[in-house]
Design an enzyme around this catalytic site. Structure first.
Site, PDB file in Angstrom:
ATOM      1  CD  GLU A 170      -2.930  -1.084   2.370  1.00  0.00           C
ATOM      2  OE1 GLU A 170      -2.868  -0.136   3.176  1.00  0.00           O
ATOM      3  OE2 GLU A 170      -3.855  -1.922   2.404  1.00  0.00           O
ATOM      4  CD  GLU A 352      -3.517  -5.823   4.251  1.00  0.00           C
ATOM      5  OE1 GLU A 352      -4.335  -4.982   4.676  1.00  0.00           O
ATOM      6  OE2 GLU A 352      -2.291  -5.651   4.263  1.00  0.00           O
TER       7      GLU A 352
HETATM    8  C1  FCB Z   1      -4.334  -1.936   5.664  1.00  0.00           C
HETATM    9  C2  FCB Z   1      -2.938  -2.283   6.155  1.00  0.00           C
HETATM   10  C3  FCB Z   1      -2.917  -3.311   7.244  1.00  0.00           C
HETATM   11  C4  FCB Z   1      -4.069  -3.191   8.193  1.00  0.00           C
HETATM   12  C5  FCB Z   1      -5.384  -3.034   7.481  1.00  0.00           C
HETATM   13  C6  FCB Z   1      -6.566  -2.903   8.378  1.00  0.00           C
HETATM   14  O1  FCB Z   1      -4.335  -0.657   5.138  1.00  0.00           O
HETATM   15  O2  FCB Z   1      -2.172  -2.758   5.080  1.00  0.00           O
HETATM   16  O3  FCB Z   1      -1.658  -3.230   7.853  1.00  0.00           O
HETATM   17  O4  FCB Z   1      -3.817  -2.215   9.130  1.00  0.00           O
HETATM   18  O5  FCB Z   1      -5.320  -1.923   6.637  1.00  0.00           O
END
Ligand code: FCB
Length: 442
Positions: A170, A352
């Site tokens: 990110e 994620e």
């Molecule tokens: C993302 C991050 C991760 C976590 C989630 C909730 O932006 O990559 O580390 O904090 O959010």
């Protein structure tokens, strides 16, 4: 529903579809005495930056508990574990490998290999060594070359223990949250800073990809980007234009350089003094071929036109998770389908996805039906995108366990495993049990 399921014909039920859990170094490790300080240590020490005034010195104490944590991961039956490497743990101030830090990770990688769990390694998940920040951090072009050097050393040390490498996690968050609006470390504010940090992060990604191609050609190499899809409040030209601008500024700013070697056209609308300095050849370095694209997805946002700025962002709609983010799974399908139409995508992994919920541990159980529902809806959303032709190869739940949620400290719980921070006891939540059963029933 108390279980997770997918349509019987879904390719997400093939054994080749990768299911995993994800974590990040600073959020779980602790063990801070055995590494250099990073920008998040400094940010935590700055009054008013972290909601509960906490820090990462102990976190989930994974530094001590890593072996049982891997046994826990194994008990969930997942195919893969996505973890990140703490740069300040493995590289000392003189730029050499720190053997203690390297051993911590090679032990973990060996244990994963022994248990037949694929290691998806992220090389940078936001914990920049503080001494590099003291020299300008991501505002300093040299940091990209320091990253290249780190990637060279660490990938050589890891040899063939890794299944997949992501350069960055990110870069939007590192650049925009960290250097543009200052709500994440290092807490710097300014549009020029944000745009310049983004460029140097992307340059670091490109340089890292070249090192990976040389040192680790057999791993799956790529990058992890987050997307918060932008929706317009109306179909008016002004609102649609504002929304497209927001999408370019927040999302495509990272995607388009990596895929197409160019920033979105709105770069030409930015005031001259805000535009990043780009040297000849940079965009070619940034747009290295990728083996995979990791996509992190949590929510969407609404936009409308503004008289004083290129767009106005609205508050999150309902229903919301405990961190205040709207639950809108359709946005994940829309995102995947749109990206697939816009770009020539490599293999896609959802690296994620998950939800913060206000969990309670009662009688040694956590009945997180709300999180389970979130997972069900988003797994369906991925399935629907695959049906529409998107090549999604895997899905990682964020997160394996509750952990340090950045500016929110320990107040927000994202785990499918509950962590009692006083005792470091782990308890698999209802969502974690359902995830385990989905995987084992394939
Ligand atoms: C993302 C991050 C991760 C976590 C989630 C909730 O932006 O990559 O580390 O904090 O959010």
């Amino acid at each position: 529903m108390t279980s997770l399921s997918l349509p019987q014909h879904s390719t997400m039920l093939d054994k080749s579809f990768v299911y995993g859990v994800a974590t990040a170094s600073f959020q779980i490790e602790g063990g801070s005495a055995d590494r250099l300080p990073c920008i998040w240590d400094t940010f935590c020490d700055t009054k008013g930056k972290i909601a509960d005034n906490s820090n990462g010195h102990v976190a989930c104490d994974h530094y001590t508990h890593w072996r049982e944590d891997i046994a826990l991961i194994d008990s969930l039956g997942v195919d893969a574990y996505r973890l990140s490497i703490s740069w300040p743990r493995v590289i000392s101030q003189d730029g050499k490998l720190n053997p203690v830090g390297v051993k911590f990770y090679t032990d973990i990688l060996d244990e994963l290999q022994h248990r037949d769990i694929k290691a998806y390694v992220t090389l940078y998940h936001w914990d920049l060594p503080q001494h590099l920040e003291d020299n300008g951090g991501w505002l300093n072009r040299e940091t990209a070359y320091a990253f290249e050097h780190y990637v060279d050393l660490i990938t050589t040390a890891f040899g063939d223990k890794v299944h997949s490498y992501a350069t960055l996690n990110e870069p939007f968050c590192s650049a925009y949250l960290g250097y543009e609006i200052g709500v994440h470390a290092p807490g710097i504010k300014g549009a020029k800073f944000g745009r310049q940090a983004a460029h140097h992060l992307l340059l670091a990604h490109g340089l890292g990809m070249k090192v990976l191609a040389k040192n680790s050609p057999n791993t799956l190499n790529g990058i992890v980007l987050n997307f918060t899809p932008c929706y317009s409040v109306s179909q008016s030209d002004a609102d649609l234009k504002a929304t497209a601008y927001a999408d370019d500024y927040m999302n495509q700013w990272y995607m388009k350089p990596v895929m197409d070697g160019a920033y979105p056209d709105i770069i030409n609308q930015l005031p001259i003094e805000v535009r990043p300095t780009i040297l000849p050849g940079d965009m070619e370095i940034i747009s290295q071929p990728l083996d995979f694209l990791g996509i992190n997805f949590y929510t969407r946002l609404y936009y409308k036109a503004s008289d004083t700025a290129p767009y106005e962002e609205l508050a999150h709609q309902f229903p919301r998770t405990d961190i205040g983010w709207e639950i809108y799974p359709q946005a994940l399908t829309d995102l995947l389908v749109t990206l697939n139409e816009t770009y020539t995508l490599p293999a896609v992994y959802i690296t994620e996805n998950g939800a913060a919920m206000a969990d309670k541990l009662e009688n040694a159980k956590v009945n997180d039906q709300d999180r389970l529902d979130y997972y069900q809806q988003h797994l369906n959303a991925v399935h629907n995108a695959i049906e529409q032709g998107v090549r999604v190869h895997g899905y990682f739940a964020w997160s394996l366990m509750d952990n340090f949620e950045w500016a929110e400290g320990y107040l927000k719980r994202f785990g499918i495993v509950y962590v009692d921070y006083a005792t470091q006891q782990r308890t698999i939540k209802k969502s974690g049990l359902a995830y385990r059963d989905l995987i084992s029933n394939r």
